[in-house]
Enzyme design. Structure first.
Site, short mmCIF file in Angstrom:
data_model
loop_
_atom_site.label_atom_id
_atom_site.label_comp_id
_atom_site.label_asym_id
_atom_site.label_seq_id
_atom_site.Cartn_x
_atom_site.Cartn_y
_atom_site.Cartn_z
N LYS A 1 -5.73 -25.65 15.12
CA LYS A 1 -5.48 -25.32 16.53
C LYS A 1 -6.82 -25.45 17.25
O LYS A 1 -7.78 -24.75 16.93
CB LYS A 1 -4.95 -23.89 16.68
N LYS B 1 9.15 -18.01 10.24
CA LYS B 1 8.30 -16.82 10.08
C LYS B 1 8.85 -15.99 8.94
O LYS B 1 10.08 -15.81 8.82
CB LYS B 1 8.31 -15.99 11.37
N LYS C 1 9.41 -24.49 10.78
CA LYS C 1 8.51 -23.45 10.27
C LYS C 1 9.20 -22.12 10.49
O LYS C 1 9.56 -21.78 11.62
CB LYS C 1 7.16 -23.48 10.99
N ASN D 1 1.74 -15.02 9.07
CA ASN D 1 0.78 -14.43 9.99
C ASN D 1 0.02 -13.24 9.37
O ASN D 1 -0.21 -12.23 10.03
CB ASN D 1 1.45 -14.01 11.30
N GLU E 1 2.00 -20.56 4.91
CA GLU E 1 0.89 -20.39 5.85
C GLU E 1 0.48 -18.92 5.98
O GLU E 1 1.32 -18.06 6.19
CB GLU E 1 1.30 -20.97 7.22
MG MG Z 1 0.34 -19.73 11.82
#
Ligand code: MG
Length: 369
Positions: A262, A157, A155, A185, A213
């Site tokens: 999560k 960023k 993953k 994010n 994401e």
């Molecule tokens: Mg995330």
């Protein structure tokens, strides 16, 4: 499952990160973590790890705030037999307390958290999350380092100005066999033409991403729905999904093709189990997200990642990826997979000598007789 708590211990441990972590307050080498221990008079104790970070930048909760709300609002309610739902928000703190109580109950029953959740896989694939680097070469080097150890999912960023180029460099280095997803994010803006163009470019089939994401801020569900309608790559929601109700709204709007699950963010295992079920029913993909957990939280995440609906790569690596010395027996990975604990409860406990060494504060709240 009924456990009678004699009290709850709240502990802060100071863990040394395997890799320094850049933040607005400088480079952090340590991470303070709140641990909750459910003390049971006539059975095994249970453990929960609060995943709140030192700063409220990913999520509104933060370490010191979580400790405060646990001590003054959540633990007293639980010990008095009252519902934690009387307190709004504070999901990570609630999840840690719920986990400790559930862990105690499951240990007494001899049942694993994985079995309780409905996990079906004895091993899960790893997924290595890599943050922003100083340049593309540094990112490619980091990917190659973990690729060389057998990891096959990453993953990356991304942020405005740091997206297509680094992803293309990684893809051309590792080839098509590796699963790649990106996580923004919430750093893009749905009203910005350049940002939308960059996200469309990331969805180019040549880059082969399995998900994008949280491109937009958590409350911009309409922005996510609009993007999801324009690209083939699933839009995965992380910060936007704090509850089953949020998920229902996102599904109704067509805002999510996937969810990064999560347990801390959604307030506990029971809500996580409901979200998993709803995603499966709706055909929404899932992945287990990570929050730099110690071995305690990692054991929980392994159980989540082993759920049948978790079909996208998790944030999951061996202990050495996160901490110089883990709180539990370290988790290892082999050939890009990790074993899901199947012992009672979380299946792991803090090692007493490590726990003593890293504890920086400790308080116990006893049930009133
Ligand atoms: Mg995330």
């Amino acid at each position: 499952m009924e456990v009678v708590l004699a009290g709850v211990e709240l502990r802060v441990v100071r863990m040394t990160l395997a890799r320094p972590f850049a933040s607005a307050r400088g480079t952090r080498r340590r991470r303070d973590v709140v641990l909750v221990r459910a003390i049971v008079a006539d059975g095994p104790d249970g453990w929960g790890e609060c995943v709140a970070e030192p700063e409220p930048t990913y999520w509104p909760e933060y370490t010191e705030g979580a400790l405060h709300v646990l001590e003054h609002h959540l633990v007293p309610r639980m010990l008095a037999g009252r519902s934690l739902r009387e307190v709004r928000g504070h999901h990570m703190a609630k999840a840690a307390l719920e986990c400790a109580a559930l862990d105690a109950g499951l240990r007494a029953e001899g049942r694993s958290v994985a079995a309780f959740l409905g996990a079906t896989r004895p091993v899960v694939p790893t997924g290595i999350a890599l943050g922003l680097t100083r340049d593309v070469d540094a990112l490619v080097d980091a990917v190659l380092h973990w690729h060389g150890k057998g990891h096959r999912a990453f993953k990356l960023k991304v942020a405005p100005g740091w997206d297509v180029e680094p992803v293309r460099a990684v893809r051309s280095t590792v080839g098509d066999e590796v699963a790649l997803l990106v996580d923004a994010n919430g750093s893009y803006r749905s009203g910005d033409d350049d940002h939308r163009a960059a996200l469309k470019a990331l969805a180019d089939p040549e880059l082969g991403l399995v998900a994008i994401e949280q491109p937009f801020p958590p409350d911009d569900l309409l922005g996510h729905a609009d993007l999801a309608a324009r690209i083939e790559v699933p839009v995965c929601l992380d910060e936007s999904i704090a509850s089953l109700a949020d998920l229902e709204t996102a599904i109704a709007l067509g805002a999510c093709g996937a969810v990064s699950l999560k347990v801390g963010r959604v307030g506990g295992l029971l809500e996580a189990r409901r979200i998993h079920q709803r995603c499966r029913d709706a055909g929404v993909s899932l992945r287990c997200g990570g929050m730099l957990e110690t071995g305690l939280g990692r054991a929980l995440n392994l159980a989540v990642a082993a759920l049948p609906g978790c079909n996208l790569p998790p944030d999951m690596g061996p202990s050495e990826r996160y901490y110089t010395t883990d709180l539990t027996t370290p988790f290892d990975s082999r050939g890009g997979t990790m074993i899901v604990p199947d012992g009672p409860g979380l299946g792991v406990e803090p090692l007493p000598e490590v726990l003593d060494e890293v504890t920086i504060s400790l308080r116990t709240i006893r049930t009133e007789q």
